[in-house]
Design a protein around this motif. Structure first.
Motif, PDB file in Angstrom:
ATOM      1  N   PHE A  64       3.781   1.504 -11.651  1.00  9.98           N
ATOM      2  CA  PHE A  64       2.587   1.662 -10.825  1.00  9.98           C
ATOM      3  C   PHE A  64       1.627   0.493 -11.030  1.00  9.98           C
ATOM      4  CE2 PHE A  64      -1.682   3.254  -9.947  1.00  9.98           C
ATOM      5  CZ  PHE A  64      -1.513   3.696  -8.656  1.00  9.98           C
ATOM      6  N   THR A  65       1.483   0.039 -12.252  1.00 10.65           N
ATOM      7  CA  THR A  65       0.586  -1.088 -12.534  1.00 10.65           C
ATOM      8  C   THR A  65       1.041  -2.347 -11.798  1.00 10.65           C
ATOM      9  OG1 THR A  65       0.082  -0.177 -14.720  1.00 10.65           O
ATOM     10  CG2 THR A  65      -0.439  -2.494 -14.357  1.00 10.65           C
ATOM     11  N   ASN A  66       2.338  -2.597 -11.805  1.00 11.45           N
ATOM     12  CA  ASN A  66       2.866  -3.774 -11.086  1.00 11.45           C
ATOM     13  C   ASN A  66       2.622  -3.661  -9.588  1.00 11.45           C
ATOM     14  OD1 ASN A  66       3.802  -4.927 -13.460  1.00 11.45           O
ATOM     15  ND2 ASN A  66       5.829  -3.990 -13.295  1.00 11.45           N
TER      16      ASN A  66
ATOM     17  N   PHE B  29      -6.675   4.858  -1.660  1.00 13.07           N
ATOM     18  CA  PHE B  29      -5.710   4.152  -0.814  1.00 13.07           C
ATOM     19  C   PHE B  29      -5.904   4.504   0.656  1.00 13.07           C
ATOM     20  CE2 PHE B  29      -2.902   3.925  -4.736  1.00 13.07           C
ATOM     21  CZ  PHE B  29      -3.121   2.578  -4.928  1.00 13.07           C
ATOM     22  N   TYR B  30      -6.246   5.746   0.920  1.00 15.22           N
ATOM     23  CA  TYR B  30      -6.494   6.159   2.308  1.00 15.22           C
ATOM     24  C   TYR B  30      -7.703   5.408   2.880  1.00 15.22           C
ATOM     25  CZ  TYR B  30      -6.953   9.180   6.392  1.00 15.22           C
ATOM     26  OH  TYR B  30      -7.030   9.656   7.677  1.00 15.22           O
ATOM     27  N   GLU B  31      -8.757   5.309   2.096  1.00 20.19           N
ATOM     28  CA  GLU B  31      -9.930   4.556   2.556  1.00 20.19           C
ATOM     29  C   GLU B  31      -9.595   3.072   2.670  1.00 20.19           C
ATOM     30  OE1 GLU B  31     -14.531   3.455   1.261  1.00 20.19           O
ATOM     31  OE2 GLU B  31     -13.350   4.851   0.040  1.00 20.19           O
TER      32      GLU B  31
ATOM     33  N   ILE C 156       0.839  -1.208   0.000  1.00 23.05           N
ATOM     34  CA  ILE C 156       0.000   0.000   0.000  1.00 23.05           C
ATOM     35  C   ILE C 156       0.873   1.257   0.000  1.00 23.05           C
ATOM     36  CG2 ILE C 156      -1.748   1.305   1.267  1.00 23.05           C
ATOM     37  CD1 ILE C 156      -2.758  -1.381   2.363  1.00 23.05           C
ATOM     38  N   GLY C 157       1.922   1.218   0.838  1.00 20.35           N
ATOM     39  CA  GLY C 157       2.820   2.368   0.893  1.00 20.35           C
ATOM     40  C   GLY C 157       3.517   2.628  -0.423  1.00 20.35           C
ATOM     41  N   VAL C 158       3.942   1.574  -1.095  1.00 20.27           N
ATOM     42  CA  VAL C 158       4.599   1.728  -2.401  1.00 20.27           C
ATOM     43  C   VAL C 158       3.625   2.319  -3.419  1.00 20.27           C
ATOM     44  CG1 VAL C 158       5.571   0.439  -4.336  1.00 20.27           C
ATOM     45  CG2 VAL C 158       6.313  -0.077  -2.006  1.00 20.27           C
ATOM     46  N   CYS C 159       2.401   1.802  -3.445  1.00 24.56           N
ATOM     47  CA  CYS C 159       1.392   2.330  -4.381  1.00 24.56           C
ATOM     48  C   CYS C 159       1.127   3.812  -4.110  1.00 24.56           C
ATOM     49  CB  CYS C 159       0.101   1.535  -4.260  1.00 24.56           C
ATOM     50  SG  CYS C 159       0.165  -0.136  -4.937  1.00 24.56           S
ATOM     51  N   TYR C 160       1.001   4.147  -2.825  1.00 25.97           N
ATOM     52  CA  TYR C 160       0.703   5.540  -2.477  1.00 25.97           C
ATOM     53  C   TYR C 160       1.834   6.466  -2.898  1.00 25.97           C
ATOM     54  CZ  TYR C 160      -1.077   9.463   0.243  1.00 25.97           C
ATOM     55  OH  TYR C 160      -1.583  10.686   0.619  1.00 25.97           O
TER      56      TYR C 160
END
Length: 295
Positions: free
Chosen positions: A193-195, A143-145, A121-125
């Motif tokens: 980002f997709t990965n 992502f926050y939700e 999640i942190g990486v995506c954010y």
């Protein structure tokens, strides 16, 4: 006539439990009752009391049978009886250790998956900083939700509703990710980002499977409880057959067995009233990071 009636009743009973498919094969009905699930629904003290009282009843029954044989001057060899009882209780201890090992490994895997999920999640954010403003703003809200729902899962009384919302968020996140194809941006950044999103969804499926699907099978629970019953009966029989009144030892074995079973059930179940819960700290750390202003 009596044989005819018996055959009719047997046929009527079996047709209620078996049915034939369209191909003519016999289909066994699905069994909804699960031993592990039932034990997990009981309170900690209720489960402990149930196990201890049941064990004492079985020991008392074995002691009664053994004492009747003692009164009839039928006394088994002390060495052979002690060896047999010790062997059964030893097998019971092995089964308890094996079952505890299964649940502890699963609990460790659950904690490990929480850390990996928080990392994903942190990486995506963080990688939303590489996206166009439109997708970046929307995805950060999602992502926050997402992480807020995960943090509230342990205290939520409706796990199915929580899982449904997480899966809805997956679709919304993926729709935003798919919309990046229409944007003019570096293809390598889009791929990164997709990965990351793919890893996030995969980790959710892994955690859901380990937490809700990987449970102690009923075949292990049934053999463990059956072996416990045999061991308690044999222990009581030994006490009665040798005319030994050992109240403290008779209570010690059921109490010790109850403590271990309660511990195993606590580790195996995912209900919120249990004491063993996966850590929230990695998710909370990522949430704190999200609250900070990131360009």
């Amino acid at each position: 006539m009596e044989i005819y009636k018996a055959g009719f009743l047997f046929s009527h009973f079996t047709t209620r439990w078996f049915m034939k498919s369209s191909e003519g094969n016999i289909v066994f009905p699905k069994r909804n009752f699960q031993i592990g699930v039932f034990l997990g629904t009981l309170s900690t003290w209720g489960l402990f009391a149930l196990i201890v009282i049941s064990s004492i009843v079985i020991i008392s029954f074995g002691a009664w049978i053994g004492h009747l044989r003692f009164l009839n001057n039928i006394k088994d060899s002390e060495s052979q009886l002690s060896t047999a009882v010790g062997s059964v209780l030893g097998l019971l201890g092995f089964m308890l250790g094996f079952t505890f090992s299964l649940t502890w490994s699963r609990f460790g895997n659950r904690n490990g998956l929480v850390s990996l999920q928080a990392k994903a999640i942190g990486v995506c954010y963080l990688r939303t900083s590489l996206l166009p403003v439109k997708q970046k703003t929307e995805l950060r809200k999602l992502f926050y939700e997402y992480i807020s729902v995960l943090l509230g899962m342990q205290t939520s009384g409706n796990v199915d509703k929580t899982l449904t919302r997480l899966e809805e968020l997956h679709i919304l996140i993926w729709n935003q990710t798919a919309s990046l194809v229409q944007e003019e941006m570096d293809s390598e950044m889009r791929s990164l980002f997709t990965n990351a999103v793919n890893d996030l969804i995969s980790l959710y499926l892994d955690r859901k499977t380990v937490a809700l699907v990987h449970r102690i099978p009923d075949v292990i629970w049934s053999r463990l409880l059956l072996l416990a019953g045999i061991g308690m009966f044999a222990y009581g029989y030994q006490i009665g057959n040798m005319n030994m009144i050992r109240l403290f030892q008779s209570l010690l074995v059921p109490v010790a067995f109850g403590m271990i079973v309660v511990l195993i059930v606590d580790l195996d179940t995912t209900l919120k009233q249990r004491r063993f819960k996966v850590t929230k700290q990695p998710l909370m750390d990522v949430l704190e990071m999200m609250k900070k202003e990131i360009v």
